[in-house]
Design an enzyme around this catalytic site. Structure first.
Site, PDB file in Angstrom:
ATOM      1  N   ARG A  24      11.200  47.352-116.656  1.00 37.28           N
ATOM      2  CA  ARG A  24       9.797  46.995-116.384  1.00 37.28           C
ATOM      3  C   ARG A  24       9.664  46.495-114.943  1.00 37.28           C
ATOM      4  O   ARG A  24       8.653  46.739-114.289  1.00 37.28           O
ATOM      5  CB  ARG A  24       9.316  45.902-117.323  1.00 37.28           C
ATOM      6  CG  ARG A  24       9.157  46.344-118.730  1.00 37.28           C
ATOM      7  CD  ARG A  24       7.694  46.284-119.151  1.00 37.28           C
ATOM      8  NE  ARG A  24       7.612  46.348-120.580  1.00 37.28           N
ATOM      9  CZ  ARG A  24       7.160  47.379-121.265  1.00 37.28           C
ATOM     10  NH1 ARG A  24       6.704  48.441-120.651  1.00 37.28           N
ATOM     11  NH2 ARG A  24       7.148  47.358-122.576  1.00 37.28           N
ATOM     12  N   ARG A  43      24.685  43.660-112.879  1.00 35.43           N
ATOM     13  CA  ARG A  43      24.460  43.765-114.326  1.00 35.43           C
ATOM     14  C   ARG A  43      23.204  44.562-114.678  1.00 35.43           C
ATOM     15  O   ARG A  43      22.598  44.354-115.736  1.00 35.43           O
ATOM     16  CB  ARG A  43      24.339  42.372-114.978  1.00 35.43           C
ATOM     17  CG  ARG A  43      25.655  41.639-114.995  1.00 35.43           C
ATOM     18  CD  ARG A  43      25.520  40.237-115.518  1.00 35.43           C
ATOM     19  NE  ARG A  43      26.813  39.584-115.447  1.00 35.43           N
ATOM     20  CZ  ARG A  43      27.584  39.348-116.498  1.00 35.43           C
ATOM     21  NH1 ARG A  43      27.183  39.664-117.705  1.00 35.43           N
ATOM     22  NH2 ARG A  43      28.746  38.773-116.343  1.00 35.43           N
ATOM     23  N   SER A 203       3.085  42.268-129.317  1.00 30.69           N
ATOM     24  CA  SER A 203       3.683  43.567-129.647  1.00 30.69           C
ATOM     25  C   SER A 203       3.845  43.764-131.146  1.00 30.69           C
ATOM     26  O   SER A 203       3.991  44.893-131.614  1.00 30.69           O
ATOM     27  CB  SER A 203       5.050  43.691-128.982  1.00 30.69           C
ATOM     28  OG  SER A 203       5.895  42.626-129.401  1.00 30.69           O
ATOM     29  N   ASP A 204       3.848  42.653-131.893  1.00 25.52           N
ATOM     30  CA  ASP A 204       4.028  42.759-133.339  1.00 25.52           C
ATOM     31  C   ASP A 204       3.454  41.501-133.990  1.00 25.52           C
ATOM     32  O   ASP A 204       3.174  40.520-133.306  1.00 25.52           O
ATOM     33  CB  ASP A 204       5.508  42.944-133.697  1.00 25.52           C
ATOM     34  CG  ASP A 204       6.385  41.844-133.144  1.00 25.52           C
ATOM     35  OD1 ASP A 204       6.655  41.859-131.929  1.00 25.52           O
ATOM     36  OD2 ASP A 204       6.776  40.955-133.902  1.00 25.52           O
TER      37      ASP A 204
HETATM   38  N1  HPA Z   1      10.306  37.277-132.219  1.00 24.99           N
HETATM   39  C1  HPA Z   1      10.808  36.857-131.072  1.00 24.99           C
HETATM   40  N2  HPA Z   1      10.508  37.390-129.924  1.00 24.99           N
HETATM   41  C2  HPA Z   1       9.635  38.412-129.909  1.00 24.99           C
HETATM   42  C3  HPA Z   1       9.075  38.900-131.076  1.00 24.99           C
HETATM   43  C4  HPA Z   1       9.420  38.295-132.292  1.00 24.99           C
HETATM   44  O1  HPA Z   1       8.946  38.692-133.355  1.00 24.99           O
HETATM   45  N3  HPA Z   1       8.259  39.943-130.734  1.00 24.99           N
HETATM   46  C5  HPA Z   1       8.327  40.062-129.409  1.00 24.99           C
HETATM   47  N4  HPA Z   1       9.162  39.141-128.895  1.00 24.99           N
END
Ligand code: HPA
Length: 234
Positions: A24, A43, A203-204
């Protein structure tokens, strides 16, 4: 040069964006900065410096989790004199009113991390964002038509927790989302008297089990990037 970053003095800007994913960092440098120059590949933790609207900005991958971001941010603040750092990352929603693709401005970061337990000898510290950067990011996001959510987040050491309901306690105490780095960034900014902020796209959701597609993550991330870049040069 520091242990994990090969840049020479002056090659890293005072203002820096910190994505977790080094690719990114490359994407931002190549798509948003003029004349980007790579200063680090140790790295594969890529770092670049270029110009954004005529102002010098760097972007450095930090890796995932508190031990990794801690190494890079310590060296950026201590060895390279970075003044303003904005983490741009993704997080999991832990409240129903925080939706996929939302933009979250992290005002503070609670943590279950071992780092601050070691640092403060079991006492509790409240890692907090720079008010000036919070206000700038809020105003810039609003002006661009976003409706960010601002509130506390939880920086956890564990992505795969033993107890799948761990997040519920943090949600009950007002945290909006879970991620894995912000508490350390804010703690180090306080230690070195620098400005820091974390902006997250969701993102979730741990509440609903939904997740965005990689394409959606790219799109929401790109929208956040413009707010982050405008804020870091403000
Ligand atoms: N947990 C921890 N970090 C994260 C998550 C999660 O569900 N989603 C994106 N980063």
């Amino acid at each position: 040069m520091s242990i994990h970053i090969t840049a020479k003095n002056g090659e890293i800007a005072d203002s820096i964006l910190l994505p977790g994913d080094p690719l990114r960092a490359k994407f931002i440098a190549e798509n948003f900065l003029e004349n980007p120059k790579q200063y680090n590949d140790i790295r594969n933790m890529l770092g670049y410096t270029g110009l954004y609207k005529g102002k010098k900005v760097s972007v450095q991958g930090t890796g995932m989790g508190i031990p990794s971001i801690s190494i890079y941010v310590n060296e950026l603040f201590r060895d390279y004199g970075v003044q303003k750092a904005i983490r741009i990352g993704t997080a999991g929603a832990i409240r129903e009113d925080v939706k996929l693709r939302d933009l979250v401005i992290a005002l503070s970061a609670s943590t279950d991390s071992g780092a601050n337990k070691i640092r403060f000898g079991g006492r509790s510290y409240a890692p907090t964002a720079s008010w000036r950067l919070i206000k700038a990011a809020w105003d810039i996001a609003q002006a661009k038509g976003f409706s960010p959510k601002a509130g506390p987040v939880i920086s956890s050491d564990m992505f795969y927790t033993e107890n799948p309901d761990d997040w519920k306690l943090w949600a009950k105490f007002g945290c909006l989302a879970v991620e894995m780095e912000t508490a350390e960034l804010y703690t180090l900014a306080a230690k070195y008297n620098r400005e820091a902020l974390c902006m997250l796209t969701i993102s979730d959701s741990l509440v609903t089990g939904e997740a965005t597609t990689p394409q959606e993550r790219q799109t929401t991330f790109t929208a956040m990037m413009e707010v982050a870049l405008e804020t870091v040069v403000s």
